[in-house]
Scaffold this active site. Sequence first.
Site, PDB file in Angstrom:
ATOM      1  N   SER A 198       0.845  -1.201   0.000  1.00  0.00           N
ATOM      2  CA  SER A 198       0.000   0.000   0.000  1.00  0.00           C
ATOM      3  C   SER A 198       0.878   1.247   0.000  1.00  0.00           C
ATOM      4  CB  SER A 198      -0.860  -0.020   1.271  1.00  0.00           C
ATOM      5  OG  SER A 198      -1.681   1.114   1.320  1.00  0.00           O
ATOM      6  N   CYS A 322      -7.549   0.668  12.221  1.00  0.00           N
ATOM      7  CA  CYS A 322      -8.697   0.052  11.556  1.00  0.00           C
ATOM      8  C   CYS A 322      -9.707  -0.478  12.550  1.00  0.00           C
ATOM      9  CB  CYS A 322      -8.241  -1.094  10.680  1.00  0.00           C
ATOM     10  SG  CYS A 322      -6.841  -0.643   9.703  1.00  0.00           S
TER      11      CYS A 322
HETATM   12  N1  PLP Z   1      -2.775  -4.948   5.891  1.00  0.00           N
HETATM   13  C1  PLP Z   1      -2.129  -4.430   6.945  1.00  0.00           C
HETATM   14  C2  PLP Z   1      -1.170  -5.282   7.720  1.00  0.00           C
HETATM   15  C3  PLP Z   1      -2.357  -3.101   7.330  1.00  0.00           C
HETATM   16  O1  PLP Z   1      -1.710  -2.591   8.395  1.00  0.00           O
HETATM   17  C4  PLP Z   1      -3.289  -2.337   6.591  1.00  0.00           C
HETATM   18  C5  PLP Z   1      -3.620  -0.964   7.011  1.00  0.00           C
HETATM   19  O2  PLP Z   1      -3.520  -0.599   8.165  1.00  0.00           O
HETATM   20  C6  PLP Z   1      -3.915  -2.923   5.483  1.00  0.00           C
HETATM   21  C7  PLP Z   1      -3.634  -4.241   5.166  1.00  0.00           C
HETATM   22  C8  PLP Z   1      -4.889  -2.169   4.646  1.00  0.00           C
HETATM   23  O3  PLP Z   1      -4.207  -1.214   3.852  1.00  0.00           O
HETATM   24  P1  PLP Z   1      -5.031  -0.110   3.062  1.00  0.00           P
HETATM   25  O4  PLP Z   1      -5.274   1.013   4.030  1.00  0.00           O
HETATM   26  O5  PLP Z   1      -4.129   0.293   1.927  1.00  0.00           O
HETATM   27  O6  PLP Z   1      -6.276  -0.736   2.578  1.00  0.00           O
END
Ligand code: PLP
Length: 376
Positions: A198, A322
């Site tokens: 990302s 999140c």
């Molecule tokens: N995977 C992990 C380990 C993350 O820390 C995050 C975001 O905090 C994501 C996936 C999701 O990323 P994005 O914000 O680009 O959807």
Amino acid sequence: MIYLDNAATTKPCEEACAAVMQGLEMFGNPSSLHSLGFRAEKLISSARESIARSVGASPEEVFFTSCATESNNTAIFGAANSVGRHKKKIVTTTVEHPSVAVCCDRLEERGFDVVRIAPDANGIISAESIVSAVDDNTCLVTTMLVNNETGRVLPIEKAFSAIKKKFPRVLTHCDCVQGYLKLKIKFPKLFADMISVSAHKIHGPKGIGALIVKKGVHIPPYICGGGQEKGLRSGTESVPLICGFGAAVDRYSADISERYQKVSQLRTHLAHHCENTPGVYLYSDGDCSPYVSIIAVEGLKSEVLLHFLEEREVYVSSGSACSKGKKSAVIREFKIPQEHRDCVLRISFDSSNTLADVDSLFEFIKDAQKSLCKIK
Ligand code: PLP
């Protein structure tokens, strides 16, 4: 201000901002056959090459998505809808980001047998525990590289290489979001068929990510339409965001080791403060990425302390961004004692942070210990 929430997102770097502007000005549709389209397509190709180079992949293996959440959804549902038509087992862990965990939950509802490997009593997930769950009926193994809440690094290369040796047709996917450009990741050496990254975690813009898919691995699209990204991800490409992503990758690919060393010093300094501050505990150890640490401040509720620090312009997280205040199952899974689970703060560094930032954080934590009401 002192920003210590870099696992949630990072400040876009100047290079990324300038590249986004350049991409906005180059407004042609990359699919158009005229020169404006061609010039936009050239910008995309250049960013694709940067991202491929950063992990030792080839540009044809890089597919742009809107974020890592979409990359994870594409990989997991793609695997389920291809190899998973005949093989119904998925192996994952209990500490995945929701963008992996919830996809696995949905597939379980559709009849897949989802095996979730939990950390042991010391909070460690061994390669053996992942490998031993895989069998002939497995379509996908999906595990993260660096845990976003504790910084714990999982033994992906060891696990995936053993799995590929025994079960070459099992698809392997790794969510590399918190490790990308922080640890040295070499796609071919990870034995992963797919990895997710990302831009906004590496000082690029929000709204752009990539799924890197090994040549020869074919999964069906998650978003269908005009056939962009070789049919895997339809929708007119966001040239500005892709340009910003590419610029951030160019800026941060060169000095991964130097930044790692600097951030390790910050982590050592944080550990030193934790040892010398009664009532403060560090729950991320040597097997963790220095970029992400979890601490508990005994007797002070995470949210209360978070806002106390925010009033002093110190920004941290009370777990993963999140989870939006929901209690984190991951904290429990990593065996953080019950009495400390409501008191955790996630401190996530960037190489621009300083030792003085850590000193200030602890000055304020000590002030909070003196002035805030303690929870029982
Ligand atoms: N995977 C992990 C380990 C993350 O820390 C995050 C975001 O905090 C994501 C996936 C999701 O990323 P994005 O914000 O680009 O959807």
